[in-house]
Design a protein around this motif. Structure first.
Motif, PDB file in Angstrom:
ATOM      1  N   MET A 119       0.908  -1.282   0.045  1.00 22.07           N
ATOM      2  CA  MET A 119      -0.119   0.036   0.009  1.00 22.07           C
ATOM      3  C   MET A 119       0.869   0.973  -0.048  1.00 22.07           C
ATOM      4  SD  MET A 119      -3.115  -1.125   0.199  1.00 22.07           S
ATOM      5  CE  MET A 119      -4.000   0.545   0.789  1.00 22.07           C
ATOM      6  N   GLU A 120       2.072   1.141   0.542  1.00 19.07           N
ATOM      7  CA  GLU A 120       2.712   2.292   0.472  1.00 19.07           C
ATOM      8  C   GLU A 120       3.356   2.995  -0.696  1.00 19.07           C
ATOM      9  OE1 GLU A 120       5.934   0.984   2.984  1.00 19.07           O
ATOM     10  OE2 GLU A 120       4.808   1.138   4.914  1.00 19.07           O
ATOM     11  N   LYS A 121       3.380   1.801  -1.856  1.00 17.46           N
ATOM     12  CA  LYS A 121       3.822   2.254  -3.150  1.00 17.46           C
ATOM     13  C   LYS A 121       2.583   3.016  -3.916  1.00 17.46           C
ATOM     14  CE  LYS A 121       6.826  -1.722  -3.419  1.00 17.46           C
ATOM     15  NZ  LYS A 121       6.720  -3.083  -4.003  1.00 17.46           N
ATOM     16  N   ALA A 122       1.440   2.665  -3.358  1.00 14.26           N
ATOM     17  CA  ALA A 122       0.236   3.733  -4.097  1.00 14.26           C
ATOM     18  C   ALA A 122       0.260   5.170  -3.653  1.00 14.26           C
ATOM     19  CB  ALA A 122      -1.127   3.009  -3.493  1.00 14.26           C
ATOM     20  N   SER A 123      -0.237   5.786  -4.664  1.00 13.98           N
ATOM     21  CA  SER A 123      -0.400   7.258  -4.502  1.00 13.98           C
ATOM     22  C   SER A 123      -0.862   7.634  -3.391  1.00 13.98           C
ATOM     23  CB  SER A 123      -0.859   7.850  -5.667  1.00 13.98           C
ATOM     24  OG  SER A 123      -1.392   9.267  -5.546  1.00 13.98           O
ATOM     25  N   PRO A 124      -0.465   8.523  -2.364  1.00 10.81           N
ATOM     26  CA  PRO A 124      -1.214   9.285  -1.234  1.00 10.81           C
ATOM     27  C   PRO A 124      -2.718   9.757  -1.349  1.00 10.81           C
ATOM     28  CG  PRO A 124       1.253   9.635  -1.023  1.00 10.81           C
ATOM     29  CD  PRO A 124       1.052   9.310  -2.542  1.00 10.81           C
ATOM     30  N   ALA A 125      -2.494  10.588  -2.754  1.00  4.17           N
ATOM     31  CA  ALA A 125      -3.590  11.249  -2.912  1.00  4.17           C
ATOM     32  C   ALA A 125      -4.831  10.046  -3.363  1.00  4.17           C
ATOM     33  CB  ALA A 125      -3.593  12.028  -4.209  1.00  4.17           C
ATOM     34  N   ARG A 126      -4.650   9.057  -3.893  1.00  3.81           N
ATOM     35  CA  ARG A 126      -5.495   8.019  -4.388  1.00  3.81           C
ATOM     36  C   ARG A 126      -5.915   7.565  -3.100  1.00  3.81           C
ATOM     37  NH1 ARG A 126      -4.394   2.596  -7.853  1.00  3.81           N
ATOM     38  NH2 ARG A 126      -6.672   2.138  -8.369  1.00  3.81           N
ATOM     39  N   LEU A 127      -4.938   6.989  -2.165  1.00  3.94           N
ATOM     40  CA  LEU A 127      -5.147   6.271  -0.871  1.00  3.94           C
ATOM     41  C   LEU A 127      -6.396   7.064  -0.131  1.00  3.94           C
ATOM     42  CD1 LEU A 127      -1.880   4.920   0.237  1.00  3.94           C
ATOM     43  CD2 LEU A 127      -3.859   3.817  -0.837  1.00  3.94           C
ATOM     44  N   THR A 128      -6.052   8.601   0.024  1.00  2.94           N
ATOM     45  CA  THR A 128      -6.909   9.525   0.652  1.00  2.94           C
ATOM     46  C   THR A 128      -8.383   9.448   0.055  1.00  2.94           C
ATOM     47  OG1 THR A 128      -5.034  10.779   1.236  1.00  2.94           O
ATOM     48  CG2 THR A 128      -7.179  11.702   1.431  1.00  2.94           C
ATOM     49  N   ASP A 129      -8.493   9.459  -1.243  1.00  5.39           N
ATOM     50  CA  ASP A 129      -9.707   9.442  -1.987  1.00  5.39           C
ATOM     51  C   ASP A 129     -10.453   8.165  -1.671  1.00  5.39           C
ATOM     52  OD1 ASP A 129      -9.094  12.001  -3.040  1.00  5.39           O
ATOM     53  OD2 ASP A 129      -8.454  11.006  -4.952  1.00  5.39           O
ATOM     54  N   GLU A 130      -9.919   7.079  -1.731  1.00  5.82           N
ATOM     55  CA  GLU A 130     -10.456   5.883  -1.358  1.00  5.82           C
ATOM     56  C   GLU A 130     -11.027   5.689   0.233  1.00  5.82           C
ATOM     57  OE1 GLU A 130     -11.047   3.181  -3.283  1.00  5.82           O
ATOM     58  OE2 GLU A 130     -10.410   3.856  -4.920  1.00  5.82           O
ATOM     59  N   LEU A 131     -10.373   6.415   1.035  1.00  5.81           N
ATOM     60  CA  LEU A 131     -10.616   6.137   2.314  1.00  5.81           C
ATOM     61  C   LEU A 131     -11.700   7.074   2.828  1.00  5.81           C
ATOM     62  CD1 LEU A 131      -9.949   4.850   5.121  1.00  5.81           C
ATOM     63  CD2 LEU A 131      -8.202   6.806   5.451  1.00  5.81           C
ATOM     64  N   VAL A 132     -11.642   8.373   2.259  1.00  6.97           N
ATOM     65  CA  VAL A 132     -12.873   9.261   2.312  1.00  6.97           C
ATOM     66  C   VAL A 132     -14.085   8.701   1.653  1.00  6.97           C
ATOM     67  CG1 VAL A 132     -13.565  11.542   1.631  1.00  6.97           C
ATOM     68  CG2 VAL A 132     -11.152  11.316   2.436  1.00  6.97           C
ATOM     69  N   ALA A 133     -14.095   8.261   0.469  1.00  2.98           N
ATOM     70  CA  ALA A 133     -15.161   7.679   0.028  1.00  2.98           C
ATOM     71  C   ALA A 133     -15.700   6.451   0.969  1.00  2.98           C
ATOM     72  CB  ALA A 133     -14.837   7.022  -1.533  1.00  2.98           C
ATOM     73  N   LEU A 134     -14.879   5.610   1.418  1.00  2.00           N
ATOM     74  CA  LEU A 134     -15.325   4.831   2.306  1.00  2.00           C
ATOM     75  C   LEU A 134     -16.134   5.183   3.458  1.00  2.00           C
ATOM     76  CD1 LEU A 134     -15.587   1.880   3.459  1.00  2.00           C
ATOM     77  CD2 LEU A 134     -13.069   1.973   4.347  1.00  2.00           C
ATOM     78  N   LEU A 135     -15.483   6.280   3.835  1.00  2.00           N
ATOM     79  CA  LEU A 135     -16.124   6.967   5.531  1.00  2.00           C
ATOM     80  C   LEU A 135     -17.202   7.476   5.115  1.00  2.00           C
ATOM     81  CD1 LEU A 135     -12.777   8.586   6.951  1.00  2.00           C
ATOM     82  CD2 LEU A 135     -14.116   6.371   7.550  1.00  2.00           C
ATOM     83  N   ARG A 136     -17.847   7.982   3.439  1.00  2.00           N
ATOM     84  CA  ARG A 136     -18.784   8.712   3.315  1.00  2.00           C
ATOM     85  C   ARG A 136     -20.117   7.750   2.933  1.00  2.00           C
ATOM     86  NH1 ARG A 136     -16.718  13.519  -0.562  1.00  2.00           N
ATOM     87  NH2 ARG A 136     -15.964  14.857   0.990  1.00  2.00           N
TER      88      ARG A 136
END
Length: 265
Positions: A42-59
């Motif tokens: 997961m550390e190799k993925a784009s931080p911005a993409r990980l943030t978007d995925e996590l925010v979408a999950l929380l919403r």
């Protein structure tokens, strides 16, 4: 092959947990093993993409089960290491701690309910009843990685009692100091938690030793933990009783010494 697919796009591990939580499905054992093994990808993925995925999950409105999957498979430890270190839940209760683990507060509790019925029809002896034997919320923790504390009130049997209220300084494995109200260091069964004893109640010989008392104790482990000792200087309590019999205050100038040595062979 989950190994190949997760290496191609590590974000797929998050989506697997998201779908399992949202739809109430399980995750196949091989896929779980792959996620746990490849979680560092997961550390190799784009931080911005990980943030978007996590925010979408929380919403999405049903993030709880998905986050539980991510917690169990180790993804949260990679995504939000600080939050994962600070808040934990287990069969031992809830823990809130600093990122370095030197400071923490643990919340748990004990609830014991007894049902008592006599074969005798003589109502003058004891009435058949259900009884709240122990109702104890427990707050305990550590400060600075050295000082442990514990506070345990008890609301059972129609009264409020402070069972434990003490601080322990773990200065060295061979030298630990405890001050406050704690179990007197005498009686092996008494020192065991009521949740861990073999029978519903403790044996009658245990009624001959003091339960909890107020004072100062020095304890430690020696000889590679083969010998443990405890020495306490206490106000003094009745046999089988605790200091609340005297409202947790001293009633005379006399004091008691209590000690215990335990040898492991």
């Amino acid at each position: 092959d989950p190994d190949v697919r997760f290496r191609e796009d590590p974000v797929r591990m998050m989506r697997a947990c998201e779908m399992a939580g949202r739809l109430g499905f399980g995750i196949e054992a091989g896929t779980q093993a792959a996620i746990h093994e490849l979680r560092k990808e997961m550390e190799k993925a784009s931080p911005a993409r990980l943030t978007d995925e996590l925010v979408a999950l929380l919403r999405c409105g049903r993030s709880g089960p998905s986050l539980q999957w991510m917690l169990e498979l180790g993804l949260l430890d990679v995504l939000i290491p600080e939050a994962h270190a600070m808040v934990k839940a287990s069969e031992r209760g809830f823990t809130v701690q600093s990122a370095d683990g030197a400071n923490n507060v643990k919340l748990r509790g004990v609830l014991h309910v007894d049902g008592r019925a006599l074969l005798s029809e003589d109502d003058t002896i004891v009435d058949d009843q259900f009884l709240l034997r122990r109702v104890r919320p427990i707050v305990e923790g550590t400060v600075g990685g050295i000082y442990d504390f514990r506070f345990t009130p008890d609301f059972a049997q129609g009264r409020t009692v402070i069972q434990d209220a003490y601080v322990t300084g773990r200065f060295d494995p061979a030298f630990q100091v405890t001050a406050g109200k704690f179990k007197a260091p005498i009686g092996l069964e008494r020192l065991q938690s009521a949740s861990d004893i073999r029978f519903v109640e403790r044996a009658y010989p245990t009624q001959l030793v003091t339960n909890r008392d107020i004072g100062l104790q020095v304890a430690g482990n020696l000889l590679e933990d083969r010998l443990a000792y405890q020495v306490a200087f206490l106000n003094g309590s009745n046999d089988g009783r605790s200091s609340e019999d005297f409202s947790d205050v001293e009633v005379n100038d006399d004091k008691e010494w209590a000690g215990r040595i335990f040898i492991r062979i």
